[in-house]
Design a protein around this motif. Sequence first.
Motif, short mmCIF file in Angstrom:
data_model
loop_
_atom_site.label_atom_id
_atom_site.label_comp_id
_atom_site.label_asym_id
_atom_site.label_seq_id
_atom_site.Cartn_x
_atom_site.Cartn_y
_atom_site.Cartn_z
N LEU C 39 0.88 -1.31 -0.06
CA LEU C 39 -0.10 0.24 0.17
C LEU C 39 0.74 1.26 0.06
O LEU C 39 0.50 2.14 -0.74
CB LEU C 39 -0.81 0.03 1.22
CG LEU C 39 -2.31 -0.54 1.09
CD1 LEU C 39 -2.86 -0.13 2.45
CD2 LEU C 39 -2.85 0.50 0.11
N SER C 40 1.95 1.12 0.50
CA SER C 40 2.61 2.58 0.91
C SER C 40 3.67 2.89 -0.24
O SER C 40 4.02 4.16 -0.36
CB SER C 40 3.49 2.38 2.24
OG SER C 40 4.08 1.48 2.48
N LEU C 41 4.17 1.81 -0.68
CA LEU C 41 5.21 2.16 -1.98
C LEU C 41 4.66 3.13 -2.99
O LEU C 41 5.37 4.26 -3.19
CB LEU C 41 5.60 0.77 -2.63
CG LEU C 41 6.78 0.14 -1.96
CD1 LEU C 41 7.14 -1.02 -2.69
CD2 LEU C 41 8.09 1.25 -1.74
N PRO C 42 3.47 3.11 -3.39
CA PRO C 42 3.07 4.05 -4.44
C PRO C 42 2.83 5.46 -3.65
O PRO C 42 3.27 6.51 -4.32
CB PRO C 42 1.96 3.54 -5.03
CG PRO C 42 1.52 2.42 -4.61
CD PRO C 42 2.36 2.13 -3.49
N ALA C 43 2.36 5.57 -2.70
CA ALA C 43 2.23 6.77 -2.20
C ALA C 43 3.67 7.48 -1.58
O ALA C 43 3.62 8.61 -1.93
CB ALA C 43 1.66 6.45 -0.66
N LEU C 44 4.64 6.48 -1.28
CA LEU C 44 5.89 6.88 -0.92
C LEU C 44 6.43 7.61 -2.31
O LEU C 44 7.03 8.57 -2.07
CB LEU C 44 6.87 5.84 -0.56
CG LEU C 44 8.37 6.09 -0.22
CD1 LEU C 44 8.13 6.34 1.23
CD2 LEU C 44 9.04 4.79 -0.50
N ALA C 45 6.31 7.04 -3.36
CA ALA C 45 6.79 7.58 -4.41
C ALA C 45 6.29 8.94 -4.68
O ALA C 45 7.26 9.88 -5.06
CB ALA C 45 6.42 6.52 -5.57
N SER C 46 5.20 9.02 -4.59
CA SER C 46 4.67 10.43 -5.21
C SER C 46 4.84 11.44 -4.04
O SER C 46 5.06 12.88 -4.26
CB SER C 46 3.06 10.65 -5.52
OG SER C 46 2.36 9.99 -4.17
N THR C 90 3.60 19.05 0.31
CA THR C 90 3.71 17.83 0.45
C THR C 90 2.71 17.14 1.53
O THR C 90 2.24 16.06 1.23
CB THR C 90 5.06 17.70 1.28
OG1 THR C 90 5.96 18.21 0.70
CG2 THR C 90 5.33 16.03 1.30
N LEU C 91 2.33 17.88 2.51
CA LEU C 91 0.94 17.62 3.43
C LEU C 91 -0.21 17.50 2.58
O LEU C 91 -0.88 16.50 2.60
CB LEU C 91 0.83 18.65 4.31
CG LEU C 91 1.31 18.59 5.64
CD1 LEU C 91 1.16 19.84 6.57
CD2 LEU C 91 0.91 17.19 6.27
N ALA C 92 -0.38 18.33 1.41
CA ALA C 92 -1.57 18.36 0.66
C ALA C 92 -1.50 16.84 -0.11
O ALA C 92 -2.51 16.13 -0.35
CB ALA C 92 -1.69 19.30 -0.36
N MET C 93 -0.19 16.52 -0.57
CA MET C 93 -0.18 15.27 -1.37
C MET C 93 -0.54 13.93 -0.50
O MET C 93 -1.12 13.10 -0.97
CB MET C 93 1.24 15.32 -2.03
CG MET C 93 1.43 13.89 -2.80
SD MET C 93 0.00 13.54 -3.96
CE MET C 93 0.99 14.16 -5.59
#
Lengths: 319, 296, 166
Positions: C39-46, C90-93
């Motif tokens: 779950l976290s890898l794609p979020a990490l990338a962006s 970054t917070l918004a993302m």
Amino acid sequence: MSEAMLTLQDLEVHFPTKGGVVRAVDGVSLSLRQGEILGLVGESGSGKSTVGKAALRLIDPTGGQVLIDGTDITTARLRDLKPVRTKAQLIFQDPHSSMNPRMTIKRIVGEPLIIHTAIRGAELDQTVARLLERVGLPAQFLHRFPHELSGGQKQRVAIARALAVDPDLLILDEPTSALDVSVQAQILEFLKELHAERPRMTSLFISHNLAVVRFLCHRVAVMYLGKIVEEGPVAQVFSNPQHPYTKALLSAVPLPEATRGAGRIQLEGDLPSPVDRAQGCAFHPRCPVARKGLCDTKAPPRVDTGETWARCHLIGETP
Amino acid sequence: MSVIEDIARPDAPDRWREYRRMWATFRRSHSAILGLIIVSAFLILAAIGPWIVPFPDDAYGAVHFERKLQAPNATHWFGTDEVGLDIYTRVIIGARTTLWIGLTVTGIAVLIGVPLGLLAGMSDGVLREVIMRVTDVFLSIPGLILAIAIVGALGPGILNAMFALALVWWPGYVRLVQAKVLSVRNETYVEAARSIGASRARIIFLHVLPNCTSPIIVKASMDMGLAILGAASLGFLGLGAQPPYPEWGAMISIGKNYLPDWWWYSLFPGLAIYLTVLGFNLLGDGLRDMLDPKQR
Amino acid sequence: MTPRPDVVTGLMTVDALLAGRPDVAREALWHMVLPAIALSLPALASIIRVNRAEMIESLDKDYILNARAQGVGSLRIVAAYALKNAILPTLAMIGLRFGWMLGGTVLVEGVFDYPGLGLYATNAAVSSDFDPIIAVTLVLGACFMIVNLLIDLAYAALDPRVRAQI
């Protein structure tokens, strides 16, 4: 004396904001005769740009009247404003942002013609080319985009666009203050020329630059916090200012007339917020000669001195 | 006389010059070019798929138990599935389904979202509030969850899945367009257009909308990829296309039961999804750099 | 598999700890590792991508140059000056990605057969059982809203300009 091209009668523009009502323009009356250039000067925030926009109904006035060539446009519906748009034109401070970045110069200058006339096709192209020629730009510029032009060139394009509908009234909202000094001079020379060859052309020239106003204008009106504090012929106002604010403004500029008097008058503080306006004379908190019990309680009357008038309690007394 | 010569030229040359400049920006980015290549390949496959696949009959379901679950080999490049269908054929044909889904979902979202965004941006007061609050409600629930809820209400199936995705997709465009319109309509050139007497329609369609198109195009290109991913997700969950319909998500949905021994079953449709989504994303990035130099 | 400890909170790890069974808790945690990574890898990338872009932009500003000229240390410049401005987008993302991750749980739970809300909703949707879907939608929607509220509050805490508007 010829008839008035633009008349503002007690013009008011109030903006409601969270902090209270901002009285950007608070009872401004002006009258511009045909062929006249009137300079409207004041610090930033004095409401001078708002006067220009309200005069063309780009901002709706909240009170007072606007007459263009005798027609009251204060409450005209948008549809009925269309004929007015050929009579009066506005030139903006920043020529770059006043042009749609996706249109070529040809379309930008041609748009008023498309809106107001039936000129199309090759005739439109020729008319636009002639307009560009008039403002001193070669016809290659027709196919350029605004971002490919320099600031001075863009302001010339903006003037060409305004001239497209053959207006009698130009409102120039600080047309040179975004330009380099050398380019400023060219544009001012051009405006002067333009007026010389079109005797009907009337201009309201909004500026904070007194030297420019002195060069170009016949009359000058000084604005402070939404009100006009002094108005008169340029020569008289510049050589013999009545209002202490005008005196202070003039003392800050190196002008030949300003040598008289006791040198520079330094104003204390900044322009106060137009929300919490002072009682009495709006200028009294910064006025070097303000008198307690008078200036801070009663609104100053209009005092005429020859062709000039000013709003101050202390005119006629020795300052 | 040079003046006449110059204006006799039609508008075309300056447009081309502008396009050439944009292309030069685009070409500078390798990833944008890679995206363009992937998307082009995907479009070509979708167009000519049925004529180049080795087993056209396998596309919409047939049964060949005699060759089920074969590993990739010379005949079946991507192997076969549990009823002996050629996976290579099904992946290629799947490109059509996927393209169709992506175009429909993104298209409907743009058609609903852009006009509403324009309306909300140009109007004041009640109308804007209504549009924006409804948009907020849709945006306050994660998209995929909402899509699942809608499919749950309508029943599984590819058409319902597309409908559900389109329904959760448009609010993004309302937000984007409204915000852009709000900033554009305060630009001096819009005020200038008003001062020369341009009508409301003229201002909206000639001055405001053209200056809002870049972010819309960029978002649409990214959303092609995301809509494809969303449809594949629904297919994977058994809520979208139903097997044996040749849809990549639905193929993985069955194929995952055959992991890890029969890895090719879900690997190739998965790779197809991955590459397509990657392609549209890279393309969208490239378009953004090309059209919106300020956002770089 | 070890027997389930008594249900107190309904959270397996917490219940196991309450029952004094750290081994069960560890096992329950172990089962979360792979889904959590997925779950976290794609979020990490962006998030990295946005933060990098914002950091580059804010490190290019004149006030950074000024800080350098005044001899502020590099670490301080990066961590205190630049990051404070870069963290807002970054917070918004992060908020945006949180919504995606809530949606992503549905898929990840499907892949890992993890008995969570997502799998529950999917199964209900497949069998057209509408009530559980509504419930899950509402719960996840509420989660998303709470996270967005927290992010808005963090915005106000970090940016005086936002604070001034409230």
